[in-house]
Design a protein around this motif. Structure first.
Motif, mmCIF file in Angstrom:
data_model
loop_
_atom_site.group_PDB
_atom_site.id
_atom_site.type_symbol
_atom_site.label_atom_id
_atom_site.label_comp_id
_atom_site.label_asym_id
_atom_site.label_seq_id
_atom_site.Cartn_x
_atom_site.Cartn_y
_atom_site.Cartn_z
ATOM 1 N N GLU A 13 0.826 -1.210 0.000
ATOM 2 C CA GLU A 13 0.000 0.000 0.000
ATOM 3 C C GLU A 13 0.858 1.258 0.000
ATOM 4 O OE1 GLU A 13 -3.584 2.103 2.614
ATOM 5 O OE2 GLU A 13 -2.755 0.162 3.208
ATOM 6 N N VAL A 14 1.952 1.235 0.777
ATOM 7 C CA VAL A 14 2.880 2.376 0.798
ATOM 8 C C VAL A 14 3.466 2.607 -0.590
ATOM 9 C CG1 VAL A 14 5.101 3.196 1.656
ATOM 10 C CG2 VAL A 14 3.452 2.187 3.235
ATOM 11 N N LEU A 16 2.312 1.643 -3.455
ATOM 12 C CA LEU A 16 1.280 2.054 -4.403
ATOM 13 C C LEU A 16 0.956 3.536 -4.252
ATOM 14 C CD1 LEU A 16 -0.743 1.306 -6.579
ATOM 15 C CD2 LEU A 16 -2.365 0.664 -4.785
ATOM 16 N N LYS A 17 0.866 4.020 -3.007
ATOM 17 C CA LYS A 17 0.593 5.442 -2.778
ATOM 18 C C LYS A 17 1.701 6.313 -3.368
ATOM 19 C CE LYS A 17 -2.159 5.135 1.490
ATOM 20 N NZ LYS A 17 -2.186 5.448 2.944
ATOM 21 N N GLU A 18 2.941 5.912 -3.121
ATOM 22 C CA GLU A 18 4.052 6.720 -3.619
ATOM 23 C C GLU A 18 4.156 6.648 -5.138
ATOM 24 O OE1 GLU A 18 7.677 5.960 -1.501
ATOM 25 O OE2 GLU A 18 6.854 6.746 0.379
ATOM 26 N N THR A 20 1.741 6.121 -7.241
ATOM 27 C CA THR A 20 0.627 6.894 -7.806
ATOM 28 C C THR A 20 0.926 8.385 -7.771
ATOM 29 O OG1 THR A 20 -0.968 5.206 -7.110
ATOM 30 C CG2 THR A 20 -1.834 7.399 -7.595
ATOM 31 N N ALA A 21 1.488 8.839 -6.656
ATOM 32 C CA ALA A 21 1.809 10.266 -6.534
ATOM 33 C C ALA A 21 2.864 10.681 -7.555
ATOM 34 C CB ALA A 21 2.291 10.564 -5.116
ATOM 35 N N ASN A 146 -1.353 13.252 0.212
ATOM 36 C CA ASN A 146 -1.286 12.516 1.466
ATOM 37 C C ASN A 146 0.058 11.809 1.589
ATOM 38 O OD1 ASN A 146 -4.150 12.760 2.514
ATOM 39 N ND2 ASN A 146 -4.543 11.876 0.491
ATOM 40 N N GLU A 147 0.512 11.697 2.830
ATOM 41 C CA GLU A 147 1.701 10.903 3.087
ATOM 42 C C GLU A 147 1.305 9.421 3.109
ATOM 43 O OE1 GLU A 147 4.417 12.208 2.828
ATOM 44 O OE2 GLU A 147 4.394 14.264 3.573
ATOM 45 N N ALA A 148 2.307 8.551 3.124
ATOM 46 C CA ALA A 148 2.021 7.115 3.038
ATOM 47 C C ALA A 148 1.676 6.494 4.379
ATOM 48 C CB ALA A 148 3.223 6.394 2.425
ATOM 49 N N ASN A 152 -0.742 10.302 8.300
ATOM 50 C CA ASN A 152 -0.521 11.382 7.335
ATOM 51 C C ASN A 152 0.413 12.457 7.896
ATOM 52 O OD1 ASN A 152 -0.829 12.715 4.869
ATOM 53 N ND2 ASN A 152 -2.557 13.926 5.608
ATOM 54 N N THR A 157 5.555 10.121 1.053
ATOM 55 C CA THR A 157 5.135 10.406 -0.327
ATOM 56 C C THR A 157 5.665 11.753 -0.803
ATOM 57 O OG1 THR A 157 3.116 9.147 0.058
ATOM 58 C CG2 THR A 157 3.151 10.582 -1.863
#
Length: 324
Positions: A13-14, A16-18, A20-21, A146-148, A152, A157
């Motif tokens: 998930e971490v 993926l968030k980064e 994506t950003a 948002n941060e990972a 937050n 991120t």
């Protein structure tokens, strides 16, 4: 200590968030970004990168990348700037100020001082509608909603996005300056990376013995030459001194399987050699010689210039140099 059962899913998930950003940055590369590149190229000065906290650490990485790709840069901590470090800034420098929020107290103190000096300010931030965003000449929008982390709070991120944007800026400047492999080698002389970029065949082969026999050499002479020079091969030269071929350990083994008895004593180098062997010039990069060996599954290559044998480069030489 709390036992975490879903470690893999959290890590994914971490990432993926980064990811994506960073991917979303693509749509933020616009005319403003291009103007920043042109400003730096035309300034005639250096890039001074400033920030505080984690932004300062990211800024130091961006400075290192800029310097190594042909854009002179230095780091100035935002907190130290008001205690004398502003003196490092020259009139034609461009200052990149990094801040996620753009509203930290240190940044609000620093920006008016930079404007008083008269330098151009580029803001690299997430919040364009901030003090820094409103007072910079150009904005590089390192947007990180948002941060990972689940709170937050931890710079994750946002720092990843900022470093990626810094890389994009550095590579655009590299391309614009026509930065070459030779330039890169000049700034990276150390370690295996540097050697891949500057080490040449002529730096290696003079350290090796030069095994050589004539076309009429006997089997005994060939074996003694290969054994004494310890390179697993010998060159074969014509009476004119020009290269005729090469004999390797493998050639000898194959020859022994094909001949027996008295016929062995009658063989000469010209009967055993491989004519027109694979060769490299003395000015060839060593890494290219390595690629030839690997692609041909051989352990040595002969160095030739104007059809004359200069020496050998062995795979062991490249191992010692750290290229393998």
């Amino acid at each position: 200590m709390k036992l975490i059962k879903n470690i893999q899913s959290i890590a994914k998930e971490v990432l993926l968030k980064e990811a994506t950003a960073v991917h979303n940055l693509i749509e933020r590369i616009d005319d403003e970004f291009e103007k920043c590149v042109q400003l730096i190229l035309n300034s005639g000065g250096r890039v001074v990168v400033s920030g505080i906290g984690k932004s300062a650490i990211v800024g130091q990485k961006i400075v290192a990348t800029l310097n190594s790709t042909g854009t002179p840069a230095l780091f100035m901590h935002a907190g130290d700037a008001i205690h004398g470090d502003l003196g490092m800034i020259q009139d034609n420098d461009v200052v990149i100020v990094i801040s996620r929020s753009g509203d930290t107290p240190e940044i609000k103190v620093l920006v008016p001082l930079l404007k008083r000096i008269g330098v151009n300010i580029i803001a690299m931030l997430s919040n364009k509608d901030s003090y820094l965003g409103r007072n910079a000449r150009f904005v590089l929008h390192a947007h990180a909603p948002n941060e990972a982390d689940p709170l937050n709070l931890a710079p994750t991120t946002s720092t990843t996005v900022t470093m990626a944007l810094g890389d994009a800026l550095a590579i655009c400047l590299l391309e614009a300056r026509g930065f070459t492999h030779q330039d890169f080698a000049k700034y990276h002389p150390g370690g295996s990376l540097g050697k891949r970029l500057y080490l040449k065949v002529c730096d290696i082969y003079p350290n090796n013995a030069l095994p050589v026999v004539s076309e009429s050499a006997t089997l005994h002479e060939i074996i003694m030459e290969i054994t004494s020079k310890r390179l697993g091969a010998t060159s074969v030269i014509k009476d004119s001194g020009k290269m005729a071929g090469i004999i390797t350990d493998g050639d000898l083994r194959r020859m022994l399987n094909q001949h027996a008895g008295d016929t062995l004593l009658q063989l000469q180098a010209s009967d055993i050699m491989t004519p027109c062997p694979i060769s490299v010039g003395p000015e060839e990069y060593a890494v290219n010689a390595l690629e030839i060996m690997q692609s041909r599954s051989i352990t040595q290559v002969v160095v030739v210039e104007d059809d004359r044998v200069l020496g050998f480069v062995h795979l062991h030489d490249l191992l010692r140099e750290g290229l393998v």
